[in-house]
Design a protein around this motif. Structure first.
Motif, PDB file in Angstrom:
ATOM      1  N   VAL A  23      57.156  15.004  94.387  1.00  0.00           N
ATOM      2  CA  VAL A  23      55.747  15.292  94.656  1.00  0.00           C
ATOM      3  C   VAL A  23      55.682  16.326  95.785  1.00  0.00           C
ATOM      4  O   VAL A  23      56.380  16.176  96.791  1.00  0.00           O
ATOM      5  N   THR A  24      54.869  17.357  95.611  1.00  0.00           N
ATOM      6  CA  THR A  24      54.589  18.265  96.736  1.00  0.00           C
ATOM      7  C   THR A  24      53.197  17.947  97.245  1.00  0.00           C
ATOM      8  O   THR A  24      52.309  17.602  96.458  1.00  0.00           O
ATOM      9  N   ALA A  25      53.004  18.045  98.559  1.00  0.00           N
ATOM     10  CA  ALA A  25      51.693  17.679  99.127  1.00  0.00           C
ATOM     11  C   ALA A  25      51.395  18.443 100.401  1.00  0.00           C
ATOM     12  O   ALA A  25      52.297  18.768 101.175  1.00  0.00           O
ATOM     13  N   GLY A  26      50.119  18.716 100.602  1.00  0.00           N
ATOM     14  CA  GLY A  26      49.664  19.401 101.823  1.00  0.00           C
ATOM     15  C   GLY A  26      49.546  20.898 101.615  1.00  0.00           C
ATOM     16  O   GLY A  26      49.982  21.437 100.609  1.00  0.00           O
ATOM     17  N   GLY A  27      48.925  21.541 102.576  1.00  0.00           N
ATOM     18  CA  GLY A  27      48.733  22.986 102.492  1.00  0.00           C
ATOM     19  C   GLY A  27      49.904  23.731 103.102  1.00  0.00           C
ATOM     20  O   GLY A  27      50.437  23.297 104.124  1.00  0.00           O
ATOM     21  N   THR A  28      50.309  24.828 102.498  1.00  0.00           N
ATOM     22  CA  THR A  28      51.394  25.601 103.109  1.00  0.00           C
ATOM     23  C   THR A  28      50.871  26.315 104.353  1.00  0.00           C
ATOM     24  O   THR A  28      49.679  26.579 104.485  1.00  0.00           O
ATOM     25  N   LYS A  29      51.794  26.585 105.260  1.00  0.00           N
ATOM     26  CA  LYS A  29      51.468  27.271 106.521  1.00  0.00           C
ATOM     27  C   LYS A  29      52.267  28.559 106.547  1.00  0.00           C
ATOM     28  O   LYS A  29      53.498  28.534 106.632  1.00  0.00           O
ATOM     29  N   GLU A  30      51.555  29.668 106.451  1.00  0.00           N
ATOM     30  CA  GLU A  30      52.222  30.964 106.336  1.00  0.00           C
ATOM     31  C   GLU A  30      52.228  31.638 107.700  1.00  0.00           C
ATOM     32  O   GLU A  30      51.177  32.037 108.218  1.00  0.00           O
ATOM     33  N   ALA A  31      53.413  31.769 108.272  1.00  0.00           N
ATOM     34  CA  ALA A  31      53.542  32.249 109.664  1.00  0.00           C
ATOM     35  C   ALA A  31      53.073  33.685 109.840  1.00  0.00           C
ATOM     36  O   ALA A  31      53.295  34.545 108.981  1.00  0.00           O
ATOM     37  N   ILE A  32      52.392  33.908 110.969  1.00  0.00           N
ATOM     38  CA  ILE A  32      52.036  35.260 111.420  1.00  0.00           C
ATOM     39  C   ILE A  32      53.010  35.665 112.541  1.00  0.00           C
ATOM     40  O   ILE A  32      53.525  36.763 112.566  1.00  0.00           O
ATOM     41  N   ASP A  33      53.251  34.711 113.437  1.00  0.00           N
ATOM     42  CA  ASP A  33      54.231  34.888 114.522  1.00  0.00           C
ATOM     43  C   ASP A  33      54.730  33.486 114.871  1.00  0.00           C
ATOM     44  O   ASP A  33      54.394  32.524 114.174  1.00  0.00           O
ATOM     45  N   PRO A  34      55.559  33.329 115.917  1.00  0.00           N
ATOM     46  CA  PRO A  34      56.140  31.987 116.163  1.00  0.00           C
ATOM     47  C   PRO A  34      55.111  30.896 116.447  1.00  0.00           C
ATOM     48  O   PRO A  34      55.431  29.713 116.331  1.00  0.00           O
ATOM     49  N   VAL A  35      53.894  31.250 116.837  1.00  0.00           N
ATOM     50  CA  VAL A  35      52.930  30.199 117.192  1.00  0.00           C
ATOM     51  C   VAL A  35      51.704  30.155 116.272  1.00  0.00           C
ATOM     52  O   VAL A  35      50.890  29.244 116.378  1.00  0.00           O
ATOM     53  N   ARG A  36      51.564  31.125 115.378  1.00  0.00           N
ATOM     54  CA  ARG A  36      50.345  31.176 114.562  1.00  0.00           C
ATOM     55  C   ARG A  36      50.675  31.185 113.082  1.00  0.00           C
ATOM     56  O   ARG A  36      51.714  31.694 112.676  1.00  0.00           O
ATOM     57  N   TYR A  37      49.748  30.625 112.315  1.00  0.00           N
ATOM     58  CA  TYR A  37      49.946  30.651 110.865  1.00  0.00           C
ATOM     59  C   TYR A  37      48.610  30.708 110.153  1.00  0.00           C
ATOM     60  O   TYR A  37      47.562  30.425 110.746  1.00  0.00           O
ATOM     61  N   ILE A  38      48.648  31.046 108.880  1.00  0.00           N
ATOM     62  CA  ILE A  38      47.470  30.959 108.025  1.00  0.00           C
ATOM     63  C   ILE A  38      47.624  29.676 107.211  1.00  0.00           C
ATOM     64  O   ILE A  38      48.650  29.476 106.549  1.00  0.00           O
ATOM     65  N   GLY A  39      46.620  28.814 107.296  1.00  0.00           N
ATOM     66  CA  GLY A  39      46.711  27.531 106.609  1.00  0.00           C
ATOM     67  C   GLY A  39      45.485  27.268 105.771  1.00  0.00           C
ATOM     68  O   GLY A  39      44.647  28.151 105.584  1.00  0.00           O
ATOM     69  N   ASN A  40      45.374  26.060 105.248  1.00  0.00           N
ATOM     70  CA  ASN A  40      44.179  25.672 104.486  1.00  0.00           C
ATOM     71  C   ASN A  40      43.848  24.212 104.775  1.00  0.00           C
ATOM     72  O   ASN A  40      44.560  23.538 105.509  1.00  0.00           O
ATOM     73  N   ARG A  41      42.755  23.746 104.216  1.00  0.00           N
ATOM     74  CA  ARG A  41      42.207  22.428 104.582  1.00  0.00           C
ATOM     75  C   ARG A  41      42.820  21.244 103.844  1.00  0.00           C
ATOM     76  O   ARG A  41      42.349  20.124 103.970  1.00  0.00           O
ATOM     77  N   SER A  42      43.855  21.482 103.073  1.00  0.00           N
ATOM     78  CA  SER A  42      44.456  20.364 102.335  1.00  0.00           C
ATOM     79  C   SER A  42      45.039  19.325 103.299  1.00  0.00           C
ATOM     80  O   SER A  42      45.756  19.670 104.233  1.00  0.00           O
ATOM     81  N   SER A  43      44.725  18.049 103.043  1.00  0.00           N
ATOM     82  CA  SER A  43      45.210  16.972 103.914  1.00  0.00           C
ATOM     83  C   SER A  43      46.529  16.384 103.415  1.00  0.00           C
ATOM     84  O   SER A  43      47.249  15.731 104.157  1.00  0.00           O
ATOM     85  N   GLY A  44      46.823  16.594 102.140  1.00  0.00           N
ATOM     86  CA  GLY A  44      48.013  15.990 101.538  1.00  0.00           C
ATOM     87  C   GLY A  44      47.761  14.632 100.915  1.00  0.00           C
ATOM     88  O   GLY A  44      48.637  14.063 100.266  1.00  0.00           O
ATOM     89  N   LYS A  45      46.531  14.085 101.099  1.00  0.00           N
ATOM     90  CA  LYS A  45      46.254  12.695 100.695  1.00  0.00           C
ATOM     91  C   LYS A  45      46.487  12.412  99.205  1.00  0.00           C
ATOM     92  O   LYS A  45      46.981  11.352  98.837  1.00  0.00           O
ATOM     93  N   MET A  46      46.111  13.356  98.350  1.00  0.00           N
ATOM     94  CA  MET A  46      46.272  13.114  96.904  1.00  0.00           C
ATOM     95  C   MET A  46      47.760  13.012  96.549  1.00  0.00           C
ATOM     96  O   MET A  46      48.171  12.112  95.816  1.00  0.00           O
ATOM     97  N   GLY A  47      48.541  13.924  97.101  1.00  0.00           N
ATOM     98  CA  GLY A  47      49.988  13.887  96.841  1.00  0.00           C
ATOM     99  C   GLY A  47      50.642  12.642  97.417  1.00  0.00           C
ATOM    100  O   GLY A  47      51.492  12.022  96.771  1.00  0.00           O
ATOM    101  N   PHE A  48      50.220  12.258  98.630  1.00  0.00           N
ATOM    102  CA  PHE A  48      50.796  11.049  99.241  1.00  0.00           C
ATOM    103  C   PHE A  48      50.533   9.835  98.353  1.00  0.00           C
ATOM    104  O   PHE A  48      51.402   8.989  98.154  1.00  0.00           O
ATOM    105  N   ALA A  49      49.320   9.741  97.817  1.00  0.00           N
ATOM    106  CA  ALA A  49      48.983   8.607  96.950  1.00  0.00           C
ATOM    107  C   ALA A  49      49.864   8.618  95.695  1.00  0.00           C
ATOM    108  O   ALA A  49      50.397   7.572  95.298  1.00  0.00           O
ATOM    109  N   MET A  50      50.060   9.780  95.119  1.00  0.00           N
ATOM    110  CA  MET A  50      50.928   9.896  93.937  1.00  0.00           C
ATOM    111  C   MET A  50      52.346   9.418  94.259  1.00  0.00           C
ATOM    112  O   MET A  50      52.974   8.704  93.481  1.00  0.00           O
TER     113      MET A  50
END
Ligand code: C5P
Length: 216
Positions: A13-40
């Protein structure tokens, strides 16, 4: 007592939003919590499956192999290593469609003379499509989060991504999708009419999905 109906089955199962790095401290993310995948993942584990959870979320569950990743590329690499050896793949992760072209080695400094900061993005691989193209006997499930034309968009995904099932949810509907504990799913399966499920908890969605899988 839960009968171990998935004993001997390997499930990823894959779950949660990917975090795409901009630099060592910043990333572009999304609002996925991972809850649906965790339940699966948890329901599959409780039914006796050998579960591997590949997730961007810092979380731990008992009796599960957990692989922590950040980016879509890392998620794909981990999947490519284990996909051939699995029975079922549930692709519940919210994979970013784009990632920064350049990842800075150092924290990017603000330039006081510039009000605009540009981040150039490039397309991420479609993990589901890439992995499902190498399918032998694996049962592959994708999700489709839509805000309009739910059925036609989800049907396109079922075909174009070579998935066996798409679980589609209208994320503009109250109680469905990102962050909340409930979901309202329409199940699309190759060669079958779409089936609309009631609004229910994500755990109940997972139970209903595994019940569907076991009755195939
Ligand atoms: O195309 P869309 O993002 O709506 O498709 C959703 C499905 O495809 C989900 O199962 C998601 O995990 C998967 N996906 C993927 N790689 C991407 C984008 C989506 O595996 N780059």
């Amino acid at each position: 007592f839960i009968e171990k109906k998935l004993a001997g089955k390997k499930v990823i199962v894959t779950a949660g939003g990917t975090k795409e790095a901009i630099d060592p401290v910043r990333y572009i993310g999304n609002r996925s919590s991972g809850k649906m995948g965790f339940a699966m993942a948890k329901v599959a584990r409780d039914l006796g499956a050998d579960v591997t959870l590949i997730t961007t979320v810092d979380i731990n569950f008992n009796n599960m192999n957990i692989i922590k990743v950040q980016t879509a590329s890392e998620m794909m690499k981990q999947l490519q290593e284990i996909f051939q050896d699995t029975d079922v793949l549930i692709m519940a992760a919210a994979v970013a469609d784009f990632k920064p072209v350049h990842v800075s080695d150092q924290k990017i400094k603000k330039n006081n003379d510039e009000d605009i900061f540009n981040v150039k993005l490039t397309k991420n691989p479609d993990i589901l499509k890439t992995i499902a193209a190498t399918k032998t006997n694996q049962f592959v499930v994708g999700f489709a989060a839509e805000t309009q034309n739910l059925l036609s968009n989800a049907e396109k995904k079922l075909a174009s991504k070579n998935a066996d099932v798409i679980l589609a949810n209208n994320v503009s509907q109250k109680g469905a999708g990102f962050g909340v504990d409930t979901n309202q799913i329409t199940l699309l399966e190759k060669g079958h009419e779409p089936v609309k499920w009631d609004l229910m908890s994500k755990t109940d969605v997972a139970k209903k999905f595994w019940d569907f899988y076991l009755n195939k």
